[in-house]
Design a protein around this motif. Structure first.
Motif, PDB file in Angstrom:
ATOM      1  N   VAL B 156      48.739 -31.532 -17.317  1.00 42.91           N
ATOM      2  CA  VAL B 156      48.708 -30.363 -18.202  1.00 42.91           C
ATOM      3  C   VAL B 156      47.621 -29.386 -17.761  1.00 42.91           C
ATOM      4  O   VAL B 156      47.847 -28.177 -17.672  1.00 42.91           O
ATOM      5  N   LEU B 157      46.442 -29.912 -17.460  1.00 46.31           N
ATOM      6  CA  LEU B 157      45.324 -29.021 -17.121  1.00 46.31           C
ATOM      7  C   LEU B 157      45.473 -28.408 -15.731  1.00 46.31           C
ATOM      8  O   LEU B 157      45.298 -27.206 -15.556  1.00 46.31           O
ATOM      9  N   CYS B 158      45.806 -29.238 -14.744  1.00 49.30           N
ATOM     10  CA  CYS B 158      45.866 -28.727 -13.364  1.00 49.30           C
ATOM     11  C   CYS B 158      47.160 -27.973 -13.081  1.00 49.30           C
ATOM     12  O   CYS B 158      47.138 -26.961 -12.374  1.00 49.30           O
ATOM     13  N   LEU B 163      44.238 -24.947 -14.026  1.00 45.87           N
ATOM     14  CA  LEU B 163      42.784 -25.011 -13.888  1.00 45.87           C
ATOM     15  C   LEU B 163      42.438 -25.693 -12.569  1.00 45.87           C
ATOM     16  O   LEU B 163      43.224 -26.478 -12.028  1.00 45.87           O
ATOM     17  N   SER B 164      41.250 -25.390 -12.077  1.00 44.37           N
ATOM     18  CA  SER B 164      40.795 -26.014 -10.828  1.00 44.37           C
ATOM     19  C   SER B 164      40.383 -27.461 -11.097  1.00 44.37           C
ATOM     20  O   SER B 164      40.232 -27.880 -12.253  1.00 44.37           O
ATOM     21  N   TYR B 165      40.186 -28.212 -10.017  1.00 44.11           N
ATOM     22  CA  TYR B 165      39.688 -29.581 -10.178  1.00 44.11           C
ATOM     23  C   TYR B 165      38.325 -29.576 -10.885  1.00 44.11           C
ATOM     24  O   TYR B 165      38.041 -30.443 -11.707  1.00 44.11           O
ATOM     25  N   VAL B 166      37.517 -28.586 -10.537  1.00 43.07           N
ATOM     26  CA  VAL B 166      36.162 -28.517 -11.124  1.00 43.07           C
ATOM     27  C   VAL B 166      36.254 -28.303 -12.635  1.00 43.07           C
ATOM     28  O   VAL B 166      35.596 -28.998 -13.420  1.00 43.07           O
ATOM     29  N   GLU B 167      37.081 -27.346 -13.037  1.00 44.90           N
ATOM     30  CA  GLU B 167      37.216 -27.063 -14.478  1.00 44.90           C
ATOM     31  C   GLU B 167      37.800 -28.266 -15.212  1.00 44.90           C
ATOM     32  O   GLU B 167      37.360 -28.618 -16.319  1.00 44.90           O
ATOM     33  N   THR B 168      38.794 -28.896 -14.593  1.00 45.90           N
ATOM     34  CA  THR B 168      39.410 -30.066 -15.229  1.00 45.90           C
ATOM     35  C   THR B 168      38.400 -31.208 -15.361  1.00 45.90           C
ATOM     36  O   THR B 168      38.345 -31.875 -16.396  1.00 45.90           O
ATOM     37  N   THR B 178      38.073 -38.089  -9.219  1.00 51.80           N
ATOM     38  CA  THR B 178      38.911 -38.774 -10.212  1.00 51.80           C
ATOM     39  C   THR B 178      40.091 -37.899 -10.610  1.00 51.80           C
ATOM     40  O   THR B 178      41.218 -38.372 -10.734  1.00 51.80           O
ATOM     41  N   VAL B 179      39.801 -36.617 -10.791  1.00 55.47           N
ATOM     42  CA  VAL B 179      40.871 -35.677 -11.141  1.00 55.47           C
ATOM     43  C   VAL B 179      41.914 -35.647 -10.032  1.00 55.47           C
ATOM     44  O   VAL B 179      43.125 -35.733 -10.286  1.00 55.47           O
ATOM     45  N   ARG B 180      41.422 -35.550  -8.808  1.00 54.91           N
ATOM     46  CA  ARG B 180      42.334 -35.457  -7.667  1.00 54.91           C
ATOM     47  C   ARG B 180      43.228 -36.704  -7.562  1.00 54.91           C
ATOM     48  O   ARG B 180      44.453 -36.599  -7.421  1.00 54.91           O
TER      49      ARG B 180
END
Ligand code: ZN
Lengths: 258, 215
Positions: B156-158, B163-168, B178-180
């Motif tokens: 949903v976020l990415c 949103l970027s990985y940083v923002e997420t 972890t996001v990646r």
């Protein structure tokens, strides 16, 4: 590049997220030579398009119109309006400073308060302001706990325990005191709301705690969203700090005597 | 006799950034609340809707986020991230609380999801290639809602909020890596769910288990 490395990169390749041009070229070279990886990339690209289509579909979706008016109504009916904070960036600094100060004050006050508990109290109805400033007042929300014994004719002032709303407090009357003498010591106060020092709601403190009266530089008020008269910036201001049983400061309110 | 101290009040306008509007709102400026709400409500509402699939939950969450901002807006620290990220982080907490409290969605067990997704390298043509645009959107929406929470939120976020990985990572309070890795995993799960039924039937019989992704 091998298939395993390609697999690691395929999602970002399909999303156009690979910034390294050499890496992207290597991946695409491998994809041209490897049918498995080509099909894998195709599937990822279809997924990217599907996600993008859903994103576009929902771009115009927003909260119902009525919600804005509900929130504005809630905003208007708030108990306290917090005036302008001069500089928001100072908040963290002051929060840390206040928390450190409170931990020190709490240690001293708690020891002193215990000592005072063991001695009969002489004056309670109206607390002279100098003593009052540093007095720690314990409260406990469990109703079945016995209250500490006190000499019969004396009454302690009712401490205001409400955490919400603007609260004016007056000490209780004491018939044993001479009125003129009392009038010199009666402390009337007006206090702000408690402002949380952490995400914890102060009303969640189920096991009791303490309110500790401290003095802080008036400038500290700005950190919590209260106005500060610049002419009195360096003066002291009284504050009540709500401490949990663990000694952690959970909330603070500022008090003004009048 | 001295005049009472009156703080200088700046009027809220749409040229002001989020931080200034928040400051004015906390100072009691109703216009600042309105501007901030109109600027940020849609992203919060959509995030809650995409996470829950329920318009009523999304509406409740949006309301809770702004009520929180009125009460506790002073805890926002610009040094730790932007206000939109902060608001989405608050929204996420409310959404997860609702989902866990009400069991709104019937999701498959995480172990099962990971097991199926572990059969990587999907080379078969997917369901998406055969669907119309409307069908694609509906299939993707359902597939996202059936993901476990930790994968659903990164999608949903990415992908949907872009949103970027940083923002997420700021919103989720985790590392960028972890996001990646979660996003990679989530996309594999989505592809599994979006394959035609006959292919899915074949692959569920194969129980190849790989190491769990703990990222
Ligand atoms: Zn390959």
């Amino acid at each position: 590049m091998n298939c395993q490395r390609f697999e690691e990169l395929v999602s970002e390749l399909a999303r156009g997220q690979i910034m390294d041009a050499d890496l992207q070229r290597d991946a695409l070279d491998h994809e041209r030579e490897c049918r498995e990886c080509m099909l894998r990339l195709n599937a990822e690209e279809h997924l990217t398009r599907g996600l993008h289509a859903l994103k576009l579909e929902m771009e115009s979706v927003s909260a119902p119109m009525a919600l804005e008016s509900h929130l504005v109504e809630a905003f208007r009916t708030r108990n306290v309006v917090h005036p302008i904070v001069p500089r928001r960036t100072m908040a963290r600094y002051w929060l840390t400073a206040v928390a450190a100060l409170l931990l020190i004050v709490f240690g001293v006050v708690a020891a002193r308060w215990r000592h005072e508990q063991k001695q009969p109290r002489q004056v309670e109805a109206a607390v002279p302001s100098k003593q009052y400033e540093k007095q720690a007042v314990a409260y406990n929300r469990t109703p079945d706990q016995p209250k500490p014994e006190r000499p019969a004719p004396e009454r302690r002032p009712k401490r205001e325990r409400r955490l919400n709303g603007l609260v004016a407090k007056t000490p209780s009357r004491n018939a044993n005191r001479d009125e003129s003498q009392i009038s010199n010591h009666v402390v009337k106060e007006i206090a702000t709301d408690f402002v949380a020092l952490s995400y914890l709601n102060p009303e969640n403190i189920q096991e009791g705690g303490q309110i500790v009266r401290v003095e802080l530089p008036r400038s500290a008020m700005a950190s919590f969203g209260f106005p500060v008269n610049m002419d009195r910036y360096n003066e002291k201001v009284k504050a009540d700090v709500l401490l949990g049983v663990d000694g952690v400061a959970h909330a603070i309110r500022f008090v003004k005597e009048y | 006799m001295t005049a009472a101290f009156r703080p200088f009040r700046m009027k809220a306008n749409n040229d002001q950034n989020d931080g200034e509007l928040l400051r004015l709102m906390l100072a009691g400026d109703e216009d600042a609340l309105t501007l901030l709400y109109r600027r940020r409500q849609a992203a919060i509402y959509r995030f809650a809707l995409q996470m829950s699939g329920s318009p009523s939950v999304a509406e409740d969450v949006t309301q809770e986020v702004f009520l929180f901002l009125m009460r506790q807006g002073h805890v926002f620290d610009a040094a730790r991230g932007s206000l939109p990220s902060f608001l989405l982080g608050v929204a996420r907490n409310y959404v997860l609380r609702r989902l866990r409290g009400e069991q709104l969605l019937v999701t498959l067990a995480d172990d099962y999801e990971d097991e199926v997704a572990s059969e990587q390298t999907r080379t078969e043509p997917g369901l998406l290639e055969e669907l119309t645009r409307a069908e694609t959107i509906e299939a993707v929406r359902k597939a996202i809602l059936s993901l476990p929470e930790r994968y659903r939120e990164v999608v949903v976020l990415c992908e949907l909020q872009e949103l970027s990985y940083v923002e997420t990572a700021e919103i989720l309070g985790c590392a960028i890596g972890t996001v990646r890795s979660r996003l990679h995993r989530a996309r594999s799960l989505l592809l599994t769910k979006l394959r035609p039924a006959e292919q899915a039937d074949q692959t569920t019989e194969v129980t190849v288990k790989s190491a769990r992704c703990f990222a």
